[in-house]
Design a protein around this motif. Structure first.
Motif, PDB file in Angstrom:
ATOM      1  N   SER A  25       1.238  -1.140  -0.201  1.00  0.00           N
ATOM      2  CA  SER A  25       0.383   0.071   0.106  1.00  0.00           C
ATOM      3  C   SER A  25       0.817   1.194  -0.010  1.00  0.00           C
ATOM      4  O   SER A  25       2.563   1.393   0.813  1.00  0.00           O
ATOM      5  CB  SER A  25      -0.778   0.001   1.386  1.00  0.00           C
ATOM      6  OG  SER A  25      -1.982   0.495   0.698  1.00  0.00           O
ATOM      7  N   GLY A 119     -11.864  -1.206   3.039  1.00  0.00           N
ATOM      8  CA  GLY A 119     -13.475   0.328   3.438  1.00  0.00           C
ATOM      9  C   GLY A 119     -13.401   0.314   2.476  1.00  0.00           C
ATOM     10  O   GLY A 119     -14.309   1.010   1.770  1.00  0.00           O
ATOM     11  N   THR A 120     -12.132   0.110   1.073  1.00  0.00           N
ATOM     12  CA  THR A 120     -12.595   0.860  -0.030  1.00  0.00           C
ATOM     13  C   THR A 120     -14.008   0.018  -0.664  1.00  0.00           C
ATOM     14  O   THR A 120     -14.931   0.897  -1.396  1.00  0.00           O
ATOM     15  CB  THR A 120     -11.066  -0.098  -1.135  1.00  0.00           C
ATOM     16  OG1 THR A 120     -10.557   1.066  -0.810  1.00  0.00           O
ATOM     17  CG2 THR A 120     -11.524  -0.061  -2.895  1.00  0.00           C
ATOM     18  N   TYR A 146     -10.320  10.905   1.275  1.00  0.00           N
ATOM     19  CA  TYR A 146      -9.821   9.335   0.437  1.00  0.00           C
ATOM     20  C   TYR A 146     -11.159   8.343   0.904  1.00  0.00           C
ATOM     21  O   TYR A 146     -11.826   8.244   2.234  1.00  0.00           O
ATOM     22  CB  TYR A 146      -9.118   9.153   1.438  1.00  0.00           C
ATOM     23  CG  TYR A 146      -8.436   8.274   0.380  1.00  0.00           C
ATOM     24  CD1 TYR A 146      -7.721   6.883   1.285  1.00  0.00           C
ATOM     25  CD2 TYR A 146      -7.912   7.595  -0.942  1.00  0.00           C
ATOM     26  CE1 TYR A 146      -7.481   4.991   0.908  1.00  0.00           C
ATOM     27  CE2 TYR A 146      -7.213   6.371  -1.418  1.00  0.00           C
ATOM     28  CZ  TYR A 146      -7.529   5.299  -0.491  1.00  0.00           C
ATOM     29  OH  TYR A 146      -6.941   4.434  -0.743  1.00  0.00           O
ATOM     30  N   SER A 159      -5.247  10.854   1.271  1.00  0.00           N
ATOM     31  CA  SER A 159      -4.208  10.098   2.179  1.00  0.00           C
ATOM     32  C   SER A 159      -2.977  10.067   0.745  1.00  0.00           C
ATOM     33  O   SER A 159      -2.216  10.109   0.575  1.00  0.00           O
ATOM     34  CB  SER A 159      -4.989   8.424   1.629  1.00  0.00           C
ATOM     35  OG  SER A 159      -4.490   7.451   2.714  1.00  0.00           O
ATOM     36  N   ASN A 213      -7.574  12.190   5.866  1.00  0.00           N
ATOM     37  CA  ASN A 213      -6.967  11.703   5.000  1.00  0.00           C
ATOM     38  C   ASN A 213      -6.245  12.968   4.337  1.00  0.00           C
ATOM     39  O   ASN A 213      -5.746  12.472   3.138  1.00  0.00           O
ATOM     40  CB  ASN A 213      -7.397  11.092   3.737  1.00  0.00           C
ATOM     41  CG  ASN A 213      -8.242   9.305   4.419  1.00  0.00           C
ATOM     42  OD1 ASN A 213      -6.668   8.364   5.061  1.00  0.00           O
ATOM     43  ND2 ASN A 213      -9.328   9.403   4.908  1.00  0.00           N
ATOM     44  N   ASP A 241     -18.377   8.447   5.122  1.00  0.00           N
ATOM     45  CA  ASP A 241     -17.463   6.948   5.236  1.00  0.00           C
ATOM     46  C   ASP A 241     -16.660   7.071   6.723  1.00  0.00           C
ATOM     47  O   ASP A 241     -15.348   8.266   6.020  1.00  0.00           O
ATOM     48  CB  ASP A 241     -16.686   7.593   4.000  1.00  0.00           C
ATOM     49  CG  ASP A 241     -15.240   6.624   3.863  1.00  0.00           C
ATOM     50  OD1 ASP A 241     -14.356   7.001   2.924  1.00  0.00           O
ATOM     51  OD2 ASP A 241     -14.992   6.334   4.887  1.00  0.00           O
ATOM     52  N   VAL A 243     -14.988   4.928   7.688  1.00  0.00           N
ATOM     53  CA  VAL A 243     -13.914   4.017   7.421  1.00  0.00           C
ATOM     54  C   VAL A 243     -12.493   4.199   8.967  1.00  0.00           C
ATOM     55  O   VAL A 243     -12.667   3.066   9.629  1.00  0.00           O
ATOM     56  CB  VAL A 243     -13.293   3.533   6.677  1.00  0.00           C
ATOM     57  CG1 VAL A 243     -11.862   2.617   6.600  1.00  0.00           C
ATOM     58  CG2 VAL A 243     -14.188   2.877   5.518  1.00  0.00           C
ATOM     59  N   MET A 244     -12.291   5.730   8.739  1.00  0.00           N
ATOM     60  CA  MET A 244     -11.544   5.740   9.758  1.00  0.00           C
ATOM     61  C   MET A 244     -12.036   6.401  11.405  1.00  0.00           C
ATOM     62  O   MET A 244     -11.838   5.813  12.143  1.00  0.00           O
ATOM     63  CB  MET A 244     -10.784   7.148   9.131  1.00  0.00           C
ATOM     64  CG  MET A 244      -9.771   7.833   9.917  1.00  0.00           C
ATOM     65  SD  MET A 244      -8.514   7.310   9.743  1.00  0.00           S
ATOM     66  CE  MET A 244      -7.882   8.139   7.843  1.00  0.00           C
ATOM     67  N   LYS A 269     -11.234  -0.776   9.044  1.00  0.00           N
ATOM     68  CA  LYS A 269     -10.527  -1.217  10.269  1.00  0.00           C
ATOM     69  C   LYS A 269     -11.006  -1.786  11.819  1.00  0.00           C
ATOM     70  O   LYS A 269     -10.840  -2.515  12.147  1.00  0.00           O
ATOM     71  CB  LYS A 269     -10.307   0.750  10.891  1.00  0.00           C
ATOM     72  CG  LYS A 269      -9.527   0.953   9.146  1.00  0.00           C
ATOM     73  CD  LYS A 269      -8.735   2.730   9.377  1.00  0.00           C
ATOM     74  CE  LYS A 269      -8.904   3.105   8.111  1.00  0.00           C
ATOM     75  NZ  LYS A 269      -7.579   2.696   7.560  1.00  0.00           N
ATOM     76  N   GLU A 401      -1.297  12.328   7.442  1.00  0.00           N
ATOM     77  CA  GLU A 401      -2.327  11.136   8.171  1.00  0.00           C
ATOM     78  C   GLU A 401      -2.706  11.745   9.759  1.00  0.00           C
ATOM     79  O   GLU A 401      -1.668  12.856  10.258  1.00  0.00           O
ATOM     80  CB  GLU A 401      -1.424   9.890   7.821  1.00  0.00           C
ATOM     81  CG  GLU A 401      -1.166   9.877   6.358  1.00  0.00           C
ATOM     82  CD  GLU A 401      -2.385   8.541   5.635  1.00  0.00           C
ATOM     83  OE1 GLU A 401      -2.935   8.640   4.532  1.00  0.00           O
ATOM     84  OE2 GLU A 401      -3.191   8.135   6.227  1.00  0.00           O
TER      85      GLU A 401
HETATM   86  P1  KE4 Z   1      -8.914   0.126   3.064  1.00  0.00           P
HETATM   87  O1  KE4 Z   1      -9.758  -0.390   1.514  1.00  0.00           O
HETATM   88  O2  KE4 Z   1      -7.783   0.372   2.940  1.00  0.00           O
HETATM   89  O3  KE4 Z   1      -9.430  -0.695   4.246  1.00  0.00           O
HETATM   90  O4  KE4 Z   1     -10.010   1.604   3.333  1.00  0.00           O
HETATM   91  C1  KE4 Z   1      -9.675   2.774   2.234  1.00  0.00           C
HETATM   92  C2  KE4 Z   1     -10.364   4.415   3.253  1.00  0.00           C
HETATM   93  C3  KE4 Z   1     -11.644   4.443   3.104  1.00  0.00           C
HETATM   94  N1  KE4 Z   1     -12.301   5.864   3.786  1.00  0.00           N
HETATM   95  C4  KE4 Z   1     -11.630   6.122   4.003  1.00  0.00           C
HETATM   96  C5  KE4 Z   1     -12.272   7.519   5.303  1.00  0.00           C
HETATM   97  C6  KE4 Z   1     -10.158   5.655   4.723  1.00  0.00           C
HETATM   98  O5  KE4 Z   1      -9.034   6.742   5.547  1.00  0.00           O
HETATM   99  C7  KE4 Z   1     -10.094   4.839   4.366  1.00  0.00           C
HETATM  100  C8  KE4 Z   1      -8.434   3.815   4.412  1.00  0.00           C
HETATM  101  N2  KE4 Z   1      -7.138   4.456   5.300  1.00  0.00           N
HETATM  102  C9  KE4 Z   1      -5.691   4.884   4.742  1.00  0.00           C
HETATM  103  C10 KE4 Z   1      -5.173   5.594   5.313  1.00  0.00           C
HETATM  104  N3  KE4 Z   1      -4.944   6.622   5.266  1.00  0.00           N
HETATM  105  C11 KE4 Z   1      -5.425   3.335   4.499  1.00  0.00           C
HETATM  106  C12 KE4 Z   1      -3.603   3.195   4.760  1.00  0.00           C
HETATM  107  C13 KE4 Z   1      -3.170   2.538   3.141  1.00  0.00           C
HETATM  108  O6  KE4 Z   1      -4.386   3.224   1.924  1.00  0.00           O
HETATM  109  O7  KE4 Z   1      -2.045   2.068   3.867  1.00  0.00           O
END
Ligand code: KE4
Length: 432
Positions: A25, A119-120, A146, A159, A213, A241, A243-244, A269, A401
């Motif tokens: 990543s 999260g994506t 993000y 991010s 992000n 969103d 996720v964070m 997360k 971050e």
């Molecule tokens: P993932 O697909 O990485 O699990 O989640 C994406 C995502 C979606 N929404 C929010 C608000 C997020 O912060 C994230 C992912 N956060 C990053 C850190 N800023 C993950 C770290 C990385 O990309 O390695």
């Protein structure tokens, strides 16, 4: 004394031959701060041990999934017990129902939940559901926010996209980006304007209710309520969103903390307890449109994976009011100490926070949007990052971050961090 990083350098050199950029990543690659990414050998509580044997106080904490700390015994035991009964079935389990009930019981917007693996995937699926529910195409997002790397949401993302300074990404087609409208965060006129022009075509407004992000940039007072009112007025859905922020800034997330209830919520997360599990949820009438109950398709081989569900459920069940009070107390101690350290060194910073989530901007003015985040001195952040690393403190390798605390961070960890910051801040004086 610069910690030895020879073994990390060897791992990174090997990695670069078989893994793009040597990482799985981008933000892990130290692109924004320079130097060699530390390869982690193990982690317990608030501490990482790298492959050179350096033990570091960790404020990345896997980017948010671990409010109880690394390898928490009850979370680890739950995952281990689940694994003994099999790693994956591709069939329903009672445990995933219990996880859905735990989330629905905590998050105000959620009546029904669908588990996914990242999260994506959670945000991407929620956007498709919003488009299916409204029959509309346009998505409104905010610059610097993000939402993972799905095509429609990479425009002007935060991010890793911000860290790499790429506006969007090659490979995202004009067609995929065409229906994404980008507005500046906290820009009330911008929100009203995009709805005045596109209102009847907008399926959903997606935001991080606390932007984290681009560094931590909370919504200004009344802004989330404006998003709620404008989307309702135009028949669009509102997607938080979280996720964070979900189960991080409060047990009910920012939706719970702010009292603004969206139509859909993406989570990740924390809900996975450090395993690949995320989720999205919302009102039953909207979620009921998802296959197989409805026509909006969404699926996943490992969705609701029993090991990840066990870890996530164990963690959520431990996140009670006392846990959030403990995170808040630690954040108060750390942020207060850092502000004193920077003031003592005469180095201007803005530490912006929401509950225990915070980030450090090297600027003397408030940061209210992505332009403000980018205007901060990220070169100075890089130098600060390395000053702290030399003192055994591992900060996020990007000024875009947030820092993550856990209940495993002790007062001694925090006080050591503050002392290190005082030294690092004094070393910044005079440097550009
Ligand atoms: P993932 O697909 O990485 O699990 O989640 C994406 C995502 C979606 N929404 C929010 C608000 C997020 O912060 C994230 C992912 N956060 C990053 C850190 N800023 C993950 C770290 C990385 O990309 O390695």
């Amino acid at each position: 004394m610069t910690p030895d990083d020879r073994a990390s350098r060897e791992v990174h050199e090997r990695a670069c031959r078989v893994v793009p950029g040597g990482v799985n990543s981008p933000v892990r690659a130290f692109g924004a701060v320079g130097g060699t990414p530390r390869a982690v050998a193990s982690a317990h509580g608030a501490h990482l041990t790298d492959v050179d044997g350096n033990t570091l106080v960790d404020y990345v904490m896997s980017w948010g999934p671990l409010p109880l700390g690394h390898a928490h015994p009850q979370v680890a035991d739950a995952a281990r017990d689940a694994l003994e009964r099999g790693s994956s079935f591709g069939a329903p389990t009672a445990a995933e129902v219990a996880l859905a009930e735990e989330i629905a019981g905590a998050v105000p917007a959620v009546e029904m939940v669908r588990c996914v693996s990242s999260g994506t995937e959670a945000v991407m699926s929620a956007v498709r559901l919003a488009r299916g529910a409204t029959g509309r195409d346009k998505v409104v997002k905010f610059a610097g926010h993000y939402h993972g790397h799905s095509d429609a949401l990479l425009a002007d993302a935060g991010s890793g996209v911000a860290t790499l300074g790429i506006p969007g990404s090659p490979g995202v087609t004009a067609g995929a980006a065409r229906d994404t409208l980008v507005v500046a965060w906290n820009d009330r006129a911008g929100v009203e304007g995009v709805f005045a022009e596109h209102g009847d075509d907008i399926a959903v407004v997606v935001c991080e209710p606390v932007a984290a992000n681009m560094g931590v940039v909370p919504a200004e007072p009344g802004f989330l309520a404006l998003l709620r009112e404008v989307t309702a007025r135009h028949g669009a859905l509102l997607l938080f969103d979280e996720v964070m922020t979900g189960f991080r800034v409060a047990r009910g997330g920012e939706g719970g903390r702010s009292g603004v209830v969206p139509d859909l919520v993406a989570l990740g997360k924390v809900v996975g307890g450090g395993f690949p599990l995320a989720a999205f949820g919302g009102r039953a009438e909207v979620m009921g449109l998802l296959a197989p109950a409805g026509p909006v398709y969404q699926a996943g081989t490992l969705s609701g994976n029993p090991v990840a569900v066990a870890a996530g459920l164990a963690q959520l069940r431990l996140l009670d009011a006392g846990a959030y009070a403990g995170l808040q107390r630690r954040a108060d101690r750390l942020v207060g100490g850092l502000e004193k350290a920077f003031a003592g060194a005469g180095v201007p910073v803005r530490i912006q926070r929401a509950a225990s989530l915070f980030s450090v901007f090297f600027t003397d003015r408030p940061v209210r949007d992505y332009a403000g985040a980018r205007a901060a001195d990220h070169g100075r952040y890089a130098r600060f990052f390395h000053g702290m690393l030399e003192s055994g403190v591992y900060l996020p390798p990007s000024g875009y971050e947030a820092l993550f605390l856990s209940l495993a961070h002790t007062d001694d960890d925090i006080d050591r961090t503050v002392e290190a910051a005082g030294r690092a801040a004094h070393d910044l004086r005079g440097a550009p």
